[in-house]
Motif scaffolding. Structure first.
Motif, PDB file in Angstrom:
ATOM      1  N   GLU A   1      43.813  39.533  35.956  1.00 19.37           N
ATOM      2  CA  GLU A   1      43.761  39.700  34.392  1.00 19.37           C
ATOM      3  C   GLU A   1      44.354  40.949  34.223  1.00 19.37           C
ATOM      4  OE1 GLU A   1      42.501  37.246  31.823  1.00 19.37           O
ATOM      5  OE2 GLU A   1      41.657  35.984  33.304  1.00 19.37           O
ATOM      6  N   LEU A   2      45.312  40.972  33.135  1.00 19.83           N
ATOM      7  CA  LEU A   2      45.700  42.420  32.705  1.00 19.83           C
ATOM      8  C   LEU A   2      45.695  42.350  30.966  1.00 19.83           C
ATOM      9  CD1 LEU A   2      49.494  43.224  33.898  1.00 19.83           C
ATOM     10  CD2 LEU A   2      47.447  44.564  33.840  1.00 19.83           C
ATOM     11  N   ARG A   3      44.132  42.312  30.807  1.00 23.89           N
ATOM     12  CA  ARG A   3      43.973  42.411  29.461  1.00 23.89           C
ATOM     13  C   ARG A   3      42.766  43.419  29.167  1.00 23.89           C
ATOM     14  NH1 ARG A   3      44.435  36.897  28.783  1.00 23.89           N
ATOM     15  NH2 ARG A   3      42.243  36.629  29.652  1.00 23.89           N
ATOM     16  N   GLY A   4      42.616  43.985  28.260  1.00 25.78           N
ATOM     17  CA  GLY A   4      41.413  44.794  27.742  1.00 25.78           C
ATOM     18  C   GLY A   4      41.884  46.431  27.964  1.00 25.78           C
ATOM     19  N   ASP A   5      40.471  46.994  27.455  1.00 27.98           N
ATOM     20  CA  ASP A   5      40.795  48.545  27.577  1.00 27.98           C
ATOM     21  C   ASP A   5      40.645  48.920  29.079  1.00 27.98           C
ATOM     22  OD1 ASP A   5      38.084  48.328  28.526  1.00 27.98           O
ATOM     23  OD2 ASP A   5      37.136  48.885  26.340  1.00 27.98           O
ATOM     24  N   LEU A   6      40.868  50.320  29.079  1.00 29.22           N
ATOM     25  CA  LEU A   6      40.833  50.830  30.557  1.00 29.22           C
ATOM     26  C   LEU A   6      39.718  50.744  31.390  1.00 29.22           C
ATOM     27  CD1 LEU A   6      42.416  52.672  32.508  1.00 29.22           C
ATOM     28  CD2 LEU A   6      41.744  54.683  31.494  1.00 29.22           C
ATOM     29  N   ASP A   7      38.305  50.618  30.966  1.00 25.63           N
ATOM     30  CA  ASP A   7      37.087  50.293  31.540  1.00 25.63           C
ATOM     31  C   ASP A   7      37.126  48.860  32.116  1.00 25.63           C
ATOM     32  OD1 ASP A   7      36.031  52.719  31.184  1.00 25.63           O
ATOM     33  OD2 ASP A   7      34.868  52.312  29.536  1.00 25.63           O
ATOM     34  N   THR A   8      37.806  47.912  31.305  1.00 27.04           N
ATOM     35  CA  THR A   8      37.809  46.761  31.647  1.00 27.04           C
ATOM     36  C   THR A   8      38.744  46.409  32.671  1.00 27.04           C
ATOM     37  OG1 THR A   8      37.432  46.108  29.301  1.00 27.04           O
ATOM     38  CG2 THR A   8      38.097  44.148  30.636  1.00 27.04           C
ATOM     39  N   LEU A   9      39.835  47.284  32.591  1.00 28.37           N
ATOM     40  CA  LEU A   9      40.914  47.116  33.896  1.00 28.37           C
ATOM     41  C   LEU A   9      40.683  47.849  35.151  1.00 28.37           C
ATOM     42  CD1 LEU A   9      44.290  48.298  31.790  1.00 28.37           C
ATOM     43  CD2 LEU A   9      43.592  45.850  32.412  1.00 28.37           C
ATOM     44  N   TRP A  10      39.666  48.657  34.914  1.00 28.62           N
ATOM     45  CA  TRP A  10      39.126  49.298  36.151  1.00 28.62           C
ATOM     46  C   TRP A  10      37.970  48.469  36.819  1.00 28.62           C
ATOM     47  CZ3 TRP A  10      40.926  52.545  39.266  1.00 28.62           C
ATOM     48  CH2 TRP A  10      41.650  53.695  39.022  1.00 28.62           C
ATOM     49  N   GLU A  11      37.428  47.432  35.893  1.00 33.64           N
ATOM     50  CA  GLU A  11      36.447  46.503  36.497  1.00 33.64           C
ATOM     51  C   GLU A  11      37.187  45.407  37.295  1.00 33.64           C
ATOM     52  OE1 GLU A  11      33.583  44.558  33.652  1.00 33.64           O
ATOM     53  OE2 GLU A  11      33.232  46.558  32.965  1.00 33.64           O
ATOM     54  N   GLU A  12      38.175  45.091  36.618  1.00 32.78           N
ATOM     55  CA  GLU A  12      39.435  43.965  37.078  1.00 32.78           C
ATOM     56  C   GLU A  12      39.747  44.572  38.478  1.00 32.78           C
ATOM     57  OE1 GLU A  12      39.444  41.068  36.842  1.00 32.78           O
ATOM     58  OE2 GLU A  12      41.491  40.398  37.416  1.00 32.78           O
ATOM     59  N   HIS A  13      40.133  45.898  38.414  1.00 29.85           N
ATOM     60  CA  HIS A  13      40.613  46.684  39.887  1.00 29.85           C
ATOM     61  C   HIS A  13      39.554  46.431  40.789  1.00 29.85           C
ATOM     62  CE1 HIS A  13      41.831  49.834  42.407  1.00 29.85           C
ATOM     63  NE2 HIS A  13      43.067  49.670  41.955  1.00 29.85           N
ATOM     64  N   GLY A  14      38.395  46.377  40.657  1.00 32.15           N
ATOM     65  CA  GLY A  14      37.220  46.528  41.684  1.00 32.15           C
ATOM     66  C   GLY A  14      37.009  45.085  42.124  1.00 32.15           C
ATOM     67  N   ARG A  15      37.329  44.161  41.278  1.00 37.76           N
ATOM     68  CA  ARG A  15      37.134  42.774  41.781  1.00 37.76           C
ATOM     69  C   ARG A  15      38.360  42.248  42.578  1.00 37.76           C
ATOM     70  NH1 ARG A  15      39.716  38.346  41.565  1.00 37.76           N
ATOM     71  NH2 ARG A  15      41.053  39.347  40.138  1.00 37.76           N
ATOM     72  N   ALA A  16      39.667  42.843  41.928  1.00 41.26           N
ATOM     73  CA  ALA A  16      40.655  42.580  42.862  1.00 41.26           C
ATOM     74  C   ALA A  16      40.749  43.169  44.302  1.00 41.26           C
ATOM     75  CB  ALA A  16      42.045  42.752  42.026  1.00 41.26           C
ATOM     76  N   LEU A  17      40.221  44.272  44.392  1.00 42.06           N
ATOM     77  CA  LEU A  17      40.265  44.956  45.443  1.00 42.06           C
ATOM     78  C   LEU A  17      39.650  44.326  46.745  1.00 42.06           C
ATOM     79  CD1 LEU A  17      41.200  47.582  46.726  1.00 42.06           C
ATOM     80  CD2 LEU A  17      39.003  48.866  46.097  1.00 42.06           C
ATOM     81  N   GLY A  18      38.333  43.534  46.191  1.00 43.68           N
ATOM     82  CA  GLY A  18      37.732  42.695  47.342  1.00 43.68           C
ATOM     83  C   GLY A  18      38.730  41.759  47.605  1.00 43.68           C
ATOM     84  N   GLU A  19      39.140  41.083  46.846  1.00 39.15           N
ATOM     85  CA  GLU A  19      40.409  39.840  47.240  1.00 39.15           C
ATOM     86  C   GLU A  19      41.328  40.230  47.974  1.00 39.15           C
ATOM     87  OE1 GLU A  19      42.756  36.791  44.666  1.00 39.15           O
ATOM     88  OE2 GLU A  19      40.761  37.060  43.625  1.00 39.15           O
ATOM     89  N   PHE A  20      41.834  41.444  47.754  1.00 35.89           N
ATOM     90  CA  PHE A  20      43.030  42.201  48.372  1.00 35.89           C
ATOM     91  C   PHE A  20      42.574  42.506  49.802  1.00 35.89           C
ATOM     92  CE2 PHE A  20      44.545  46.156  50.428  1.00 35.89           C
ATOM     93  CZ  PHE A  20      45.860  45.948  50.427  1.00 35.89           C
ATOM     94  N   TRP A  21      41.259  42.887  50.110  1.00 36.74           N
ATOM     95  CA  TRP A  21      41.009  43.252  51.662  1.00 36.74           C
ATOM     96  C   TRP A  21      40.647  41.904  52.299  1.00 36.74           C
ATOM     97  CZ3 TRP A  21      42.757  47.223  53.664  1.00 36.74           C
ATOM     98  CH2 TRP A  21      42.767  48.420  53.186  1.00 36.74           C
ATOM     99  N   ASP A  22      40.179  40.879  51.629  1.00 35.60           N
ATOM    100  CA  ASP A  22      39.951  39.557  52.262  1.00 35.60           C
ATOM    101  C   ASP A  22      41.296  39.167  52.559  1.00 35.60           C
ATOM    102  OD1 ASP A  22      37.382  39.467  51.824  1.00 35.60           O
ATOM    103  OD2 ASP A  22      37.343  38.075  49.999  1.00 35.60           O
ATOM    104  N   LEU A  23      42.363  39.118  51.809  1.00 36.44           N
ATOM    105  CA  LEU A  23      43.988  38.816  52.225  1.00 36.44           C
ATOM    106  C   LEU A  23      44.307  39.457  53.330  1.00 36.44           C
ATOM    107  CD1 LEU A  23      45.633  36.515  51.530  1.00 36.44           C
ATOM    108  CD2 LEU A  23      46.639  38.170  49.571  1.00 36.44           C
ATOM    109  N   VAL A  24      43.872  40.874  53.349  1.00 40.91           N
ATOM    110  CA  VAL A  24      44.599  41.817  54.573  1.00 40.91           C
ATOM    111  C   VAL A  24      43.828  41.120  55.816  1.00 40.91           C
ATOM    112  CG1 VAL A  24      44.358  43.881  55.619  1.00 40.91           C
ATOM    113  CG2 VAL A  24      44.791  43.738  53.155  1.00 40.91           C
TER     114      VAL A  24
END
Ligand code: SF4
Length: 361
Positions: A48-71
């Motif tokens: 999701e590419l929405r919200g303020d910087l804190d929200t984007l960092w939260e999304e970054h944390g979530r996506a990082l888990g998905e990224f390593w699962d995919l790796v």
């Protein structure tokens, strides 16, 4: 295609070296067509590419888990989605640029309006030159090396001082044009995109945008002095396949005197080296400085063993020469090259350190 290995036959042999094969599992799998680089896997993770910087960092944390699962699942086929994790990283970086905290100076400059206080870099990436480099480590060459302007350190002996100090202005280049040149280099046999300067950290936003449109599975070789911030460190995870760090000093005092580094140089190196080892297949370069074996080299080698392990790939280099301001500077030991005795002593220190994956000389 040019036969690069006619000039550097050791580069071909490097891919068969058992020690290197066991260390560079991810990197070699890309070179052998058995895996994808992180920038491509990041583009397969929906965000999701929405919200303020804190929200984007939260999304970054979530996506990082998905990224390593995919790796972990080792996808062979590139299936990009939009918006994706790499675009999220680029968006976060562009927001940070308005109060820049890419490096440990954390100077807070709005670089969309004025140049950074230490690096003097504006918004648009400035490139000095880019070419296929044959002078890197055997596993790294041939390497498409992009030299960018500006740096966040001020090493008195800088060997790239024309570009790190903006003695030349460089060429402003768009991310899409840069991406095309990187794709071309892969077609010509480059093993990686070598992002260097100066210092690549100061252009992190532009590199993330560039790789959002790179088409070829070329690994990212992040060629840095290691003085990047915690935020930059998080953005590099899931982007850089090899994080290369120049470990220049073994104590804060030498780092501040010779390179005008931040006061907590060793603390930054510890954090970033440990992280690099966790999220990439790092390479550490150590340029041995004359007169700095006891105060620097000894502790650098010990720190590498303690922080990243004996099997870390390390290149201990003897090619120091008094460049830039070293010949007229205040440090007599930096006005000369290494002596023969110093080279012998440095070799002994490396052997005694217990490091097992080292190039020396
Ligand atoms: S990269 Fe570092 S020196 Fe440059 S503007 Fe950002 S925080 Fe300041």
């Amino acid at each position: 295609m040019v036969n690069w290995f006619a000039i550097r036959p050791d580069c071909r042999k490097a891919l068969k070296d058992p020690v290197l094969r066991s260390y560079y599992k991810h990197y070699f799998s890309i070179l052998e067509g058995k895996g994808l680089p992180y920038h491509m896997i990041a583009r397969m993770v929906q965000v999701e590419l929405r919200g303020d910087l804190d929200t984007l960092w939260e999304e970054h944390g979530r996506a990082l888990g998905e990224f390593w699962d995919l790796v972990e699942r080792n996808p062979r086929e590139f299936k990009p989605v939009e918006p994706n994790f790499l675009q999220l990283k680029a968006e976060i970086a562009e927001r940070i640029l308005r109060g820049c905290r890419f490096c440990e100076w954390r100077c807070g400059t709005d670089r969309t309006r004025e140049p950074g206080r230490v690096c003097r870099a504006g918004k648009d990436i400035a490139v000095s030159t880019a070419f296929i480099h044959l002078g890197e480590e055997p596993e790294i060459s041939p390497s498409y090396t992009v030299f960018t302007l500006g740096c966040n350190l001020a090493c008195i002996h800088c060997q790239n001082w024309e570009i790190s100090t903006w003695a030349e202005k460089g060429l402003i280049i768009s991310p899409s044009a840069l991406a095309k040149s990187i794709d071309r280099a892969w077609g010509m046999g480059a093993r990686n995109a070598n992002l260097v300067g100066g210092e690549p950290t100061i252009w992190l936003h532009a590199w993330l945008r560039t790789f959002s449109v790179v088409r070829e599975p070329i690994p990212v070789f992040w060629n840095s002095n290691g003085i990047y911030s915690r935020e930059a460190m998080r953005l590099l995870e899931g982007f850089a396949d090899i994080i290369k760090i120049d470990f220049k000093y073994g104590n804060d005092r030498c780092a501040m005197r010779i390179s005008r580094a931040p006061r907590n140089y060793m603390e930054i190196m510890e954090r970033n080296l440990k992280h690099a080892r966790r999220v990439s297949e790092p390479l550490i370069r150590v340029l041995v400085l004359p007169g700095h074996l006891e105060c620097c080299l000894r502790n650098i080698l010990k720190s590498i063993v303690d922080w990243t392990g004996r099997d870390t790939r390390v290149n201990v280099m003897f090619q120091y020469y008094p460049a830039h301001r070293a010949p007229e500077g205040p440090y007599p030991e930096l006005k000369r090259r290494l002596s023969w005795e110093e080279m012998e002593e440095a070799r002994k220190m490396v052997l005694e350190s217990g490091l097992q994956n080292v190039l020396i000389g």
